[in-house]
Design a protein around this motif. Structure first.
Motif, short mmCIF file in Angstrom:
data_model
loop_
_atom_site.label_atom_id
_atom_site.label_comp_id
_atom_site.label_asym_id
_atom_site.label_seq_id
_atom_site.Cartn_x
_atom_site.Cartn_y
_atom_site.Cartn_z
N VAL A 124 16.93 18.34 -21.75
CA VAL A 124 15.93 17.39 -21.06
C VAL A 124 14.65 18.18 -20.73
O VAL A 124 14.33 19.38 -20.79
N HIS A 125 13.63 17.09 -20.48
CA HIS A 125 12.03 17.43 -20.51
C HIS A 125 11.73 17.11 -19.20
O HIS A 125 12.21 16.55 -18.45
N ARG A 126 10.44 17.38 -18.86
CA ARG A 126 9.66 16.80 -17.66
C ARG A 126 9.33 15.55 -17.88
O ARG A 126 8.65 14.95 -19.09
N HIS A 127 9.67 14.65 -16.77
CA HIS A 127 9.55 13.11 -16.99
C HIS A 127 7.83 12.99 -17.34
O HIS A 127 7.01 13.31 -16.20
N PRO A 128 7.63 12.38 -18.07
CA PRO A 128 6.50 11.76 -18.21
C PRO A 128 6.11 10.63 -17.39
O PRO A 128 7.34 9.98 -16.69
N ALA A 129 4.93 10.22 -16.69
CA ALA A 129 4.64 9.27 -15.68
C ALA A 129 3.62 8.64 -15.97
O ALA A 129 2.41 8.84 -16.51
N LYS A 130 3.57 7.42 -15.45
CA LYS A 130 2.53 6.46 -15.35
C LYS A 130 2.47 6.09 -13.60
O LYS A 130 3.45 5.85 -13.12
N MET A 131 1.32 6.32 -13.32
CA MET A 131 1.23 6.31 -11.44
C MET A 131 -0.14 5.60 -11.22
O MET A 131 -1.17 5.56 -12.04
N ARG A 132 0.09 4.81 -10.13
CA ARG A 132 -1.10 3.97 -9.63
C ARG A 132 -1.34 4.45 -7.93
O ARG A 132 -0.20 4.32 -7.39
N TYR A 133 -2.39 4.76 -7.92
CA TYR A 133 -2.88 5.26 -6.41
C TYR A 133 -3.79 4.66 -5.88
O TYR A 133 -5.09 4.22 -6.71
N GLU A 134 -3.81 4.15 -4.68
CA GLU A 134 -5.02 3.70 -3.95
C GLU A 134 -5.07 4.42 -2.69
O GLU A 134 -4.02 4.56 -2.09
N HIS A 135 -6.20 5.04 -2.30
CA HIS A 135 -6.36 5.71 -1.01
C HIS A 135 -7.57 5.03 -0.38
O HIS A 135 -8.65 4.65 -0.83
N GLY A 136 -7.42 4.88 1.11
CA GLY A 136 -8.77 4.46 1.90
C GLY A 136 -8.82 5.57 2.75
O GLY A 136 -7.86 6.29 3.25
N ALA A 137 -10.19 5.74 3.29
CA ALA A 137 -10.49 6.83 4.13
C ALA A 137 -11.54 6.08 5.22
O ALA A 137 -12.36 5.24 4.69
N THR A 138 -11.87 6.73 6.40
CA THR A 138 -12.85 6.48 7.30
C THR A 138 -14.08 7.01 6.58
O THR A 138 -13.94 7.94 6.00
N ARG A 139 -15.31 6.62 7.21
CA ARG A 139 -16.35 7.16 6.63
C ARG A 139 -16.53 8.55 6.65
O ARG A 139 -17.21 9.58 5.86
N ASP A 140 -16.02 9.18 7.89
CA ASP A 140 -16.11 10.61 8.15
C ASP A 140 -14.93 11.45 7.49
O ASP A 140 -14.76 12.44 7.57
N GLY A 141 -14.30 10.62 6.50
CA GLY A 141 -13.40 11.38 5.58
C GLY A 141 -11.71 11.39 6.06
O GLY A 141 -10.97 12.22 5.52
N LYS A 142 -11.37 10.65 7.21
CA LYS A 142 -10.32 10.70 7.60
C LYS A 142 -9.27 9.53 6.84
O LYS A 142 -9.77 8.68 6.59
N LEU A 143 -8.10 10.24 6.23
CA LEU A 143 -7.53 9.37 5.32
C LEU A 143 -6.86 8.27 6.30
O LEU A 143 -6.43 8.50 7.42
N VAL A 144 -6.76 6.99 5.65
CA VAL A 144 -6.31 5.81 6.56
C VAL A 144 -4.77 5.04 5.97
O VAL A 144 -4.01 5.15 6.54
N PHE A 145 -4.85 5.39 4.69
CA PHE A 145 -3.67 4.87 3.84
C PHE A 145 -3.63 5.53 2.35
O PHE A 145 -4.67 5.76 1.88
N ALA A 146 -2.30 5.47 1.86
CA ALA A 146 -2.29 5.49 0.61
C ALA A 146 -1.09 4.83 0.12
O ALA A 146 -0.05 4.52 0.60
#
Ligand code: FES
Ligand code: FES
Lengths: 786, 162
Positions: free
Chosen positions: A302-324
């Motif tokens: 067996v091999h390493r799984h190929p992947a298709k990924m979708r990501y969305e990240h949100g942050a405040t103006r000062d760089g704090k992550l809000v969501f993923a």
């Protein structure tokens, strides 16, 4: 009294110097001398008088019905002893690591290119290969199910495993899925809390473990009707557990001994030729050796799984992550293998080592007619790391922040909660790792005046003399779990024996741990030396005569089997000291074994071990279980699912020939927290090896599969990094002990494979300004000539 | 066919050799010298490197018949008469350049040849000379260390000026 104490301390000083080969030292490998002499017996070196050679007929089609198999012509080839199909299997026809969905030999249909259909045993490997060509198979070729869209629409495109087949699949072509929601999840209201939102789609190609020692082994039929198999594997006991029902033998009649293993990296976690060799041996009554050719190796694991990924990240103006918000689709191929666990890892680690108040994650593994995928170093965390680290860079750019600072600002630390709700209850120095990697000196800038063209992209092909070369620098960090997760009672067994041989105390360590090159044998001897205060340690060959050691994977062997050796050695020490207390009435409770002697911290040397032990050996067997974990909740992904986390940070410096699209990694720096380095030399070697596989994934390694067919099953076409492609890899290790682990150690082998790839891609992006959402990055991605 | 040649200084003879057999197969399966490794059998990985009349070659690419009457030296022949490790072998052990070790025999022969031709290669020379030998475990850093160590020891033994 005073005099004796001082005497004792003196002894201890001397002894400390003498036991430099205990934990924390870097003694040399016990198998190193044999290996450099060419005398170490790898599985492909096994030899038996009278042995036959086995080989398999493999499907040229990724999806087809088998209408008929005619073996009569093959049987007529002089020198052929047996030709077997699934009809010759005496017991269960299916096996599997987590789901028994894989036939030992194809039954009525094939589900991937290269699936084994029949076996031949002959007196010469070439005879066997010729006979295989004479087996006539009539196929009804079907259109393979290969894309995510096709897999998710079985009504139109069909099922890889029909729902009415040996086990029903409630999910159609979905092999496994795991969701996770933490905080408020990701809703419009949550999105509105972020000042900056970035999103991206990322793709990871199919990587191969490409260990150098081919799948191979020797099966010898035994007088009792059982079979002895000498085999390169990662987990002797789980091989046996899958093999015995197929061979229709009780477990104790299937005996496995580890033969030398030429690398593994997850690719030997599933069975390959084990059942096949044993079937042929039991059928012919002769020893049978199977050695895969390199192309067969590409088809056979067996091999390493190929992947298709979708990501969305949100942050405040000062760089704090809000969501993923993350969706990860892994192509698991024809059979389940370790896909469920890979999905669990991707879901629970797929947002990275960051504090993110609101997370929504959905990870899926599909059944398809592509090659099967399963375990490979990094195990589900690798694919995700490319996604989330690319996102962090994108976010840093959108915010106008330094990418390292943004990561540090959001880095998890001890006491934080993972999105699974699991508290991080050991050091998690993510920000510090990044700081250290950033502070390491950079390589000198490209000096066109005094350069050796062989160091440029294109290297020996002499494609550039410096024109069109641009340098870039990129950073990344990653997270990996250690050991088996989600409620699996992952344990290991060790037997330790102490006896006097030739007037010296000698410890013998017996485990079923697969030494695949990682150096467990060195570390086990170090542990026995440290716990028993002896210099001489012998390592018993690994076999199924002792309890399971679990798998050599998930960075777990030093933790688990090392832990078992420690427990067993402590039990031996306890028994020995009890004997002394009994015999000599020692009162002190400060006794230890050091330098071959029983030593009291207060009273100095009491007696040499040799005198206390005399002619009796002391032997103890212990199991080491890690602390319990629980399965993740199916819908929310919540639960204390992982035993331990491990972290690595990287910096990559690359030169890119922007005209030709050629990349040369100039330097790849790694800083990793290993808890406690039991053997610093090996630890550094593991980190460098892991970084190099990550480099391979970043810029060259991919099994090219088109319509279910593998296009590059050879080392001519599947490229792994050579010494010319690999740069200096400076490594710094941190040792912040994990209070829950033996000696405070942390699994080492996988973290760099998780983290290093994104740093290289980030560096190429910096050099070229290209978006680069797919790995491996190829010249055509850099020159827009796709 | 019958093939006779010298392996590590001793005459050897292999009978019933099929014309398509490689030197690698004959060494490993017929004359009891399995030290050279079979990782690709296509000339791509260098694990099977041996000296043929003093020149390093991929033994998987040499037809058995081609070695008739010639001299082969394998990894088994790198140690001294008394079994003492050769200089390059010892350096690989000391530097931690051996993990699974499957690449090691080929690398040892290639390194031995490199240092025989140039006892003080630069890093780039080393990388160029070993670029035909794949290693999947080490990341090559420790292999570089081993070659540098072997070079330094060789120079001090042979009195080459630094
Ligand atoms: S086995 Fe000969 S080069 Fe790979
Ligand atoms: S040490 Fe395993 S391939 Fe080099």
């Amino acid at each position: 009294m005073t005099a004796r104490t001082i005497q004792g301390q003196k002894n201890l000083q001397k002894i400390n110097q003498a036991s430099k080969d205990g934990i924390g030292g870097s003694p040399l490998r016990p198998d190193g001398t044999l290996k450099v002499k060419g005398e170490f017996a790898y599985s492909s070196d096994m030899w038996h008088e009278d042995m036959l050679w086995g080989t398999a007929l493999r499907s040229p089609h990724p999806r087809a019905n088998i209408l008929s198999v005619d073996v009569s012509e093959a049987l007529k080839v002089p020198g052929v002893y047996a030709v077997l199909t699934h009809e010759d299997i005496p017991g269960e026809k299916y096996y599997g690591l987590e789901i028994a969905d894989q036939p030992a030999l194809a039954i009525d249909k094939v589900r991937y290119h290269g699936e084994a259909i029949a076996l031949v045993a002959a007196d010469h490997p070439e005879t066997a290969r010729r006979a295989v060509k004479k087996i006539k198979v009539e196929y009804e070729v079907l259109t393979p199910i290969t894309t995510e869209e096709q897999c998710l629409d079985p009504e139109t495109h069909g099922y890889v495993h029909e729902p009415h087949e040996y086990r029903s699949h409630a999910y159609g072509n979905i092999c496994h899925e795991q969701k996770l929601v933490s905080g408020l999840g990701v809703t419009d209201e949550v999105r509105a809390l972020a000042d900056v939102v970035v999103s991206g789609e990322y793709e990871v190609g199919m990587q191969d473990q490409a260990f150098l020692g081919p799948e191979s082994g020797l099966a010898v039929p035994a007088e009792d009707g059982g079979v002895d198999l000498y085999i390169a594997t990662q987990w002797l006991h789980v091989d046996r557990q899958q093999m015995a029902p197929v061979l229709d033998l009780p477990l104790e009649k299937v005996r496995l001994t580890l033969a030398g293993v030429g690398g593994a990296f997850g690719g030997r976690e599933d069975l390959s030729m084990q059942i096949h060799a044993c079937l042929l041996a039991l059928h012919t009554g002769k020893p049978v050796k199977i050695v895969y050719a390199r192309d067969e190796s590409f088809f056979g694991h067996v091999h390493r799984h190929p992947a298709k990924m979708r990501y969305e990240h949100g942050a405040t103006r000062d760089g704090k992550l809000v969501f993923a918000d993350c969706r990860i689709v892994l192509d698991g191929g024809a059979y389940a293998s370790a896909s469920p666990a890979v999905v669990g890892n991707a879901a629970s680690l797929g947002h990275g080592p960051y504090v993110i108040p609101n997370v929504r994650m959905h990870a899926i593994a599909l059944y398809s007619n592509n090659p099967s995928c399963g375990a490979m170093r990094g195990f589900g965390a690798v694919q995700a790391a490319f996604g989330y680290e690319s996102q962090l860079d994108k976010l840093a750019e959108a915010l106008g922040m330094d990418p390292v600072e943004l990561r540090q600002l959001n880095a998890v630390t001890q006491g934080d909660l993972m999105p699974t709700g699991q508290p991080i209850d050991a050091p998690a120095p993510v920000a510090e790792l990044l700081q250290r990697v950033k502070d390491m000196p950079l390589p000198p800038p490209l000096d066109l005046e005094h350069l050796d063209v062989r160091t440029l992209p294109g290297a020996l092909s002499n494609t550039s003399h410096g024109e069109g070369i641009v340098r870039g620098v990129g950073y990344s960090v990653g997270i990996k779990n250690v050991g088996f997760s989600e409620g699996f009672d992952d344990y290991s067994t060790a037997r330790v024996r102490l006896e006097v041989i030739g007037g010296e105390p000698v410890a013998m360590v017996h485990t079923a741990m697969a030494e695949v090159g990682q150096g467990g044998v060195t570390v086990h001897a170090q542990i026995a030396r440290t716990e028993l205060g002896v210099e001489q340690v012998t390592i018993h060959p690994a076999n199924t005569e002792v309890g399971s050691a679990g798998s050599t994977s998930a960075s777990r062997q030093t933790y688990m089997t090392g832990g078992a050796v420690k427990l067993a050695a402590e039990a031996v020490r306890h028994e020995l000291l009890e004997r002394g207390r009994h015999r000599y009435g020692w009162r002190q409770d400060d006794l230890s074994l050091v330098g071959g002697k029983v030593v009291s911290a207060s009273a100095g040397v009491l007696i040499p071990i040799v005198d206390l032990l005399g002619d009796d050996a002391i032997e103890q067997t212990r199991e080491h279980h890690h602390r319990p974990t629980v399965p993740f909740d199916k819908e929310t992904g919540q639960g204390f699912g992982h035993v331990q986390y491990t972290f690595c940070a990287n910096r990559a410096v690359v030169d890119v020939d922007v005209e030709l699209g050629l990349v040369k990694v100039v330097e790849l720096t790694a800083v990793q927290d290993v808890g406690k380095a039991l053997n610093p030399l090996s630890v550094v070697g593991q980190i460098q090896g892991g970084c190099t596989q990550a480099l391979g994934l970043a810029v060259m390694e991919e099994i090219v599969v088109k319509d279910g067919k593998v296009r590059n099953a050879s080392f001519t076409d599947y490229l792994i990094p050579t010494i010319l492609d690999t740069p200096p890899i400076p490594v710094q290790i941190l040792e912040l002990p994990d209070p829950h682990a033996p000696y405070g150690l942390r699994g080492v082998g996988e973290a760099p494979t998780v983290s290093a790839t994104p740093s290289i891609v980030a560096a190429i992006r910096q050099a070229t300004g290209k978006a680069l959402n797919r790995i491996p990055v190829r010249p055509e991605h850099l020159t827009d000539t796709l | 066919m019958r093939v006779t040649f010298s392996a590590n200084g001793k005459p050897v003879e292999a009978d019933d050799v099929w014309e398509g057999e490689s030197l690698l197969y004959v060494l490993r399966e017929r004359v009891g010298l399995p030290g050279s490794k079979n990782a690709c059998e296509q000339g791509e990985c260098g694990s099977c490197t041996v000296y043929l009349d003093g020149v390093p070659v991929c033994s998987c690419l040499v037809a058995a018949g081609q070695v008739q009457g010639r001299e082969v030296r394998t990894v088994e022949g790198l140690a001294g008469q008394d079994g003492e490790l050769g200089l390059v072998q010892q350096a690989f052990v000391d530097a931690g350049a051996v993990q699974c070790g499957f690449c090691t025999p080929g690398l040892l022969v290639q390194t031995d040849a490199l240092l025989a031709a140039d006892p003080q290669p630069s890093d780039t020379d080393i990388r160029e000379a070993l670029s035909g030998n794949l290693c999947r475990c080490t990341g090559y850093e420790k292999i570089m260390d081993a070659v540098r160590l072997a070079s330094a020891r060789k120079c001090s033994v042979e009195g080459v000026a630094k």
